[in-house]
Design a protein around this motif. Structure first.
Motif, PDB file in Angstrom:
ATOM      1  N   GLU A 108      17.640  17.446 -15.962  1.00 41.89           N
ATOM      2  CA  GLU A 108      18.526  18.412 -15.316  1.00 41.89           C
ATOM      3  C   GLU A 108      17.768  19.502 -14.580  1.00 41.89           C
ATOM      4  O   GLU A 108      18.325  20.150 -13.693  1.00 41.89           O
ATOM      5  N   ILE A 109      16.522  19.691 -14.912  1.00 41.61           N
ATOM      6  CA  ILE A 109      15.720  20.684 -14.204  1.00 41.61           C
ATOM      7  C   ILE A 109      15.665  20.377 -12.712  1.00 41.61           C
ATOM      8  O   ILE A 109      15.523  21.267 -11.882  1.00 41.61           O
ATOM      9  N   LEU A 110      15.838  19.111 -12.338  1.00 33.95           N
ATOM     10  CA  LEU A 110      15.718  18.709 -10.933  1.00 33.95           C
ATOM     11  C   LEU A 110      17.050  18.684 -10.187  1.00 33.95           C
ATOM     12  O   LEU A 110      17.070  18.445  -8.975  1.00 33.95           O
ATOM     13  N   ALA A 111      18.157  18.945 -10.870  1.00 37.60           N
ATOM     14  CA  ALA A 111      19.462  18.902 -10.199  1.00 37.60           C
ATOM     15  C   ALA A 111      19.551  19.863  -9.020  1.00 37.60           C
ATOM     16  O   ALA A 111      20.119  19.506  -7.982  1.00 37.60           O
ATOM     17  N   PRO A 112      19.017  21.098  -9.097  1.00 41.48           N
ATOM     18  CA  PRO A 112      19.115  21.985  -7.926  1.00 41.48           C
ATOM     19  C   PRO A 112      18.394  21.437  -6.698  1.00 41.48           C
ATOM     20  O   PRO A 112      18.889  21.584  -5.571  1.00 41.48           O
ATOM     21  N   GLU A 113      17.243  20.794  -6.900  1.00 41.85           N
ATOM     22  CA  GLU A 113      16.549  20.201  -5.754  1.00 41.85           C
ATOM     23  C   GLU A 113      17.375  19.086  -5.128  1.00 41.85           C
ATOM     24  O   GLU A 113      17.437  18.950  -3.898  1.00 41.85           O
ATOM     25  N   MET A 114      18.012  18.299  -5.975  1.00 40.93           N
ATOM     26  CA  MET A 114      18.814  17.189  -5.463  1.00 40.93           C
ATOM     27  C   MET A 114      20.033  17.709  -4.710  1.00 40.93           C
ATOM     28  O   MET A 114      20.427  17.165  -3.665  1.00 40.93           O
ATOM     29  N   ILE A 115      20.627  18.784  -5.201  1.00 42.79           N
ATOM     30  CA  ILE A 115      21.756  19.381  -4.494  1.00 42.79           C
ATOM     31  C   ILE A 115      21.289  19.992  -3.172  1.00 42.79           C
ATOM     32  O   ILE A 115      21.999  19.900  -2.155  1.00 42.79           O
ATOM     33  N   SER A 116      20.128  20.601  -3.152  1.00 41.97           N
ATOM     34  CA  SER A 116      19.596  21.143  -1.893  1.00 41.97           C
ATOM     35  C   SER A 116      19.426  20.036  -0.863  1.00 41.97           C
ATOM     36  O   SER A 116      19.762  20.211   0.318  1.00 41.97           O
ATOM     37  N   TYR A 117      18.898  18.907  -1.292  1.00 39.19           N
ATOM     38  CA  TYR A 117      18.744  17.767  -0.391  1.00 39.19           C
ATOM     39  C   TYR A 117      20.102  17.348   0.151  1.00 39.19           C
ATOM     40  O   TYR A 117      20.266  17.113   1.368  1.00 39.19           O
ATOM     41  N   LEU A 118      21.094  17.257  -0.731  1.00 45.68           N
ATOM     42  CA  LEU A 118      22.429  16.830  -0.332  1.00 45.68           C
ATOM     43  C   LEU A 118      23.044  17.799   0.679  1.00 45.68           C
ATOM     44  O   LEU A 118      23.564  17.386   1.717  1.00 45.68           O
ATOM     45  N   VAL A 119      22.964  19.096   0.390  1.00 43.63           N
ATOM     46  CA  VAL A 119      23.577  20.090   1.269  1.00 43.63           C
ATOM     47  C   VAL A 119      22.900  20.107   2.640  1.00 43.63           C
ATOM     48  O   VAL A 119      23.564  20.278   3.669  1.00 43.63           O
ATOM     49  N   ASP A 120      21.588  19.900   2.672  1.00 45.05           N
ATOM     50  CA  ASP A 120      20.885  19.847   3.956  1.00 45.05           C
ATOM     51  C   ASP A 120      21.408  18.731   4.848  1.00 45.05           C
ATOM     52  O   ASP A 120      21.288  18.800   6.078  1.00 45.05           O
ATOM     53  N   ARG A 121      21.968  17.708   4.258  1.00 46.35           N
ATOM     54  CA  ARG A 121      22.520  16.597   5.040  1.00 46.35           C
ATOM     55  C   ARG A 121      24.023  16.747   5.254  1.00 46.35           C
ATOM     56  O   ARG A 121      24.553  16.296   6.264  1.00 46.35           O
ATOM     57  N   MET A 122      24.700  17.378   4.321  1.00 48.65           N
ATOM     58  CA  MET A 122      26.125  17.627   4.490  1.00 48.65           C
ATOM     59  C   MET A 122      26.413  18.570   5.656  1.00 48.65           C
ATOM     60  O   MET A 122      27.325  18.320   6.459  1.00 48.65           O
ATOM     61  N   ASN A 123      25.679  19.662   5.737  1.00 45.29           N
ATOM     62  CA  ASN A 123      26.022  20.704   6.702  1.00 45.29           C
ATOM     63  C   ASN A 123      26.057  20.198   8.140  1.00 45.29           C
ATOM     64  O   ASN A 123      27.057  20.408   8.839  1.00 45.29           O
ATOM     65  N   PRO A 124      25.018  19.528   8.636  1.00 42.38           N
ATOM     66  CA  PRO A 124      25.128  19.038  10.013  1.00 42.38           C
ATOM     67  C   PRO A 124      26.149  17.914  10.169  1.00 42.38           C
ATOM     68  O   PRO A 124      26.811  17.810  11.204  1.00 42.38           O
ATOM     69  N   ALA A 125      26.308  17.086   9.137  1.00 43.73           N
ATOM     70  CA  ALA A 125      27.264  15.987   9.230  1.00 43.73           C
ATOM     71  C   ALA A 125      28.706  16.490   9.208  1.00 43.73           C
ATOM     72  O   ALA A 125      29.562  15.987   9.943  1.00 43.73           O
ATOM     73  N   PHE A 126      28.977  17.492   8.385  1.00 45.62           N
ATOM     74  CA  PHE A 126      30.339  17.989   8.213  1.00 45.62           C
ATOM     75  C   PHE A 126      30.664  19.143   9.148  1.00 45.62           C
ATOM     76  O   PHE A 126      31.827  19.539   9.248  1.00 45.62           O
ATOM     77  N   GLY A 127      29.650  19.722   9.791  1.00 43.16           N
ATOM     78  CA  GLY A 127      29.877  20.916  10.595  1.00 43.16           C
ATOM     79  C   GLY A 127      30.235  22.116   9.744  1.00 43.16           C
ATOM     80  O   GLY A 127      31.037  22.964  10.134  1.00 43.16           O
ATOM     81  N   MET A 128      29.628  22.217   8.561  1.00 47.70           N
ATOM     82  CA  MET A 128      29.909  23.300   7.622  1.00 47.70           C
ATOM     83  C   MET A 128      28.650  24.119   7.368  1.00 47.70           C
ATOM     84  O   MET A 128      27.556  23.781   7.841  1.00 47.70           O
ATOM     85  N   GLN A 129      28.827  25.187   6.632  1.00 48.58           N
ATOM     86  CA  GLN A 129      27.709  26.029   6.212  1.00 48.58           C
ATOM     87  C   GLN A 129      27.747  26.204   4.701  1.00 48.58           C
ATOM     88  O   GLN A 129      27.858  27.302   4.167  1.00 48.58           O
TER      89      GLN A 129
END
Length: 307
Positions: free
Chosen positions: A268-289
């Motif tokens: 679980e120590i690595l969950a924040p890094e994995m979420i950061s990776y996900l959000v970096d790809r969500m934002n341009p794809a979804f047009g969100m911030q």
């Protein structure tokens, strides 16, 4: 989460791709984007001691975990309610910690109901007590997560469906079933998803390596509740999350209203890094911030590296 986990050496031999889009999703998606869809991302545990010094300030105590968690994520799969029914006062204190944040708690139905009651008459009193407590979350109450035991098969599904019929219609519910017979093409699968659509209850989608059938991709309401079970930044994690971004983009383009995406991983120590990776790809794809976790800077001034 141990459910569906496999040894790391087996991951490369498993087909981890997402299934094709089920035809039934057209019944709940209007086929055009909705204005202002909401995306909530979080974890299932706020009390990860290894986050101290990485996300949480040094010296953070157990009682302060939630105060820090709400600064980094906008939702939590709230498992505390799975093990105990809490009163309004206790839940009100948790809700107060999210004041000023666009943050939702997704409380899990107590296991005394979901695993041990058989969904008989005795479950109703406990259910009422559970509702009295979670309503104290107020504006921070998200969907209620109902998870039934892996042993709960379609042969006993009628009691489950009868219980679902009694649930209030002014709250959002998502159901996770695990017995493999629910996912075999046939009457049981059709009955499950048809019933959930009729009752306007969501179907939890669990993406875990050892149980690919649970990544069924069925939408029974125009909202998605995704439990992604990663493997601590194994090389297979990045392409799996990339595929999820692509699928969620398709759903949003076709009218999905809300997404709840919860990150599970062995370390679980690595969950924040994995979420950061996900959000970096969500934002341009979804047009969100969408906001990412804020890492405490290391001595060298660099954040923890991702994949």
């Amino acid at each position: 989460m141990k459910f569906g986990k496999v040894p790391e050496q087996e991951l490369d031999s498993i087909n981890l791709s997402l299934p094709p889009e089920p035809p039934g999703n057209r019944l709940v998606l209007p086929g055009r984007p909705m204005a202002g869809p909401r995306v909530y991302i979080g974890c299932a545990n706020r009390g990860v001691k290894e986050w101290i010094g990485k996300l949480y300030p040094k010296g953070t105590k157990d009682a302060g975990y939630l105060d820090q968690y709400v600064k980094h994520f906008n939702s939590i799969e709230f498992n505390a309610t799975h093990y105990q029914i809490y009163d309004e006062e206790t839940i009100g204190r948790w809700a107060a910690k999210a004041a000023g944040h666009d943050f939702l708690f997704c409380p899990k139905l107590p296991q005394s109901i979901s695993h041990y009651s058989g969904f008989g008459p005795a479950a109703q009193e406990q259910t009422n007590a559970f509702f009295r407590g979670i309503l104290a979350f107020g504006q921070h109450l998200g969907p209620v997560f109902i998870q039934v035991s892996e042993r709960y098969s379609p042969q006993t599904g009628r009691q489950l469906f009868q219980y679902l019929e009694t649930l209030p219609t002014d709250l959002t519910f998502f159901l996770e079933v695990r017995h493999p017979d629910w996912f075999v093409d046939g009457p049981a699968r059709k009955d499950l998803f048809d019933t959930l659509r009729r009752l306007k209850i969501g179907a939890v989608i669990t993406d875990v390596a050892g149980r690919r059938d649970c990544a069924h991709m069925e939408l029974t309401i125009p909202k998605a509740f995704i439990r992604y079970v990663g493997n601590s930044m194994h090389p297979t994690d990045a392409p799996r999350m990339d595929a999820w971004v692509e699928r969620m983009k398709y759903w949003l383009d076709n009218g999905l209203e809300e997404i709840y995406y919860f990150m599970h991983t062995k370390d679980e120590i690595l969950a924040p890094e994995m979420i950061s990776y996900l959000v970096d790809r969500m934002n341009p794809a979804f047009g969100m911030q969408l906001e990412k976790p804020i890492f405490i800077q290391r001595d060298e001034g660099a954040q923890i590296s991702l994949f």
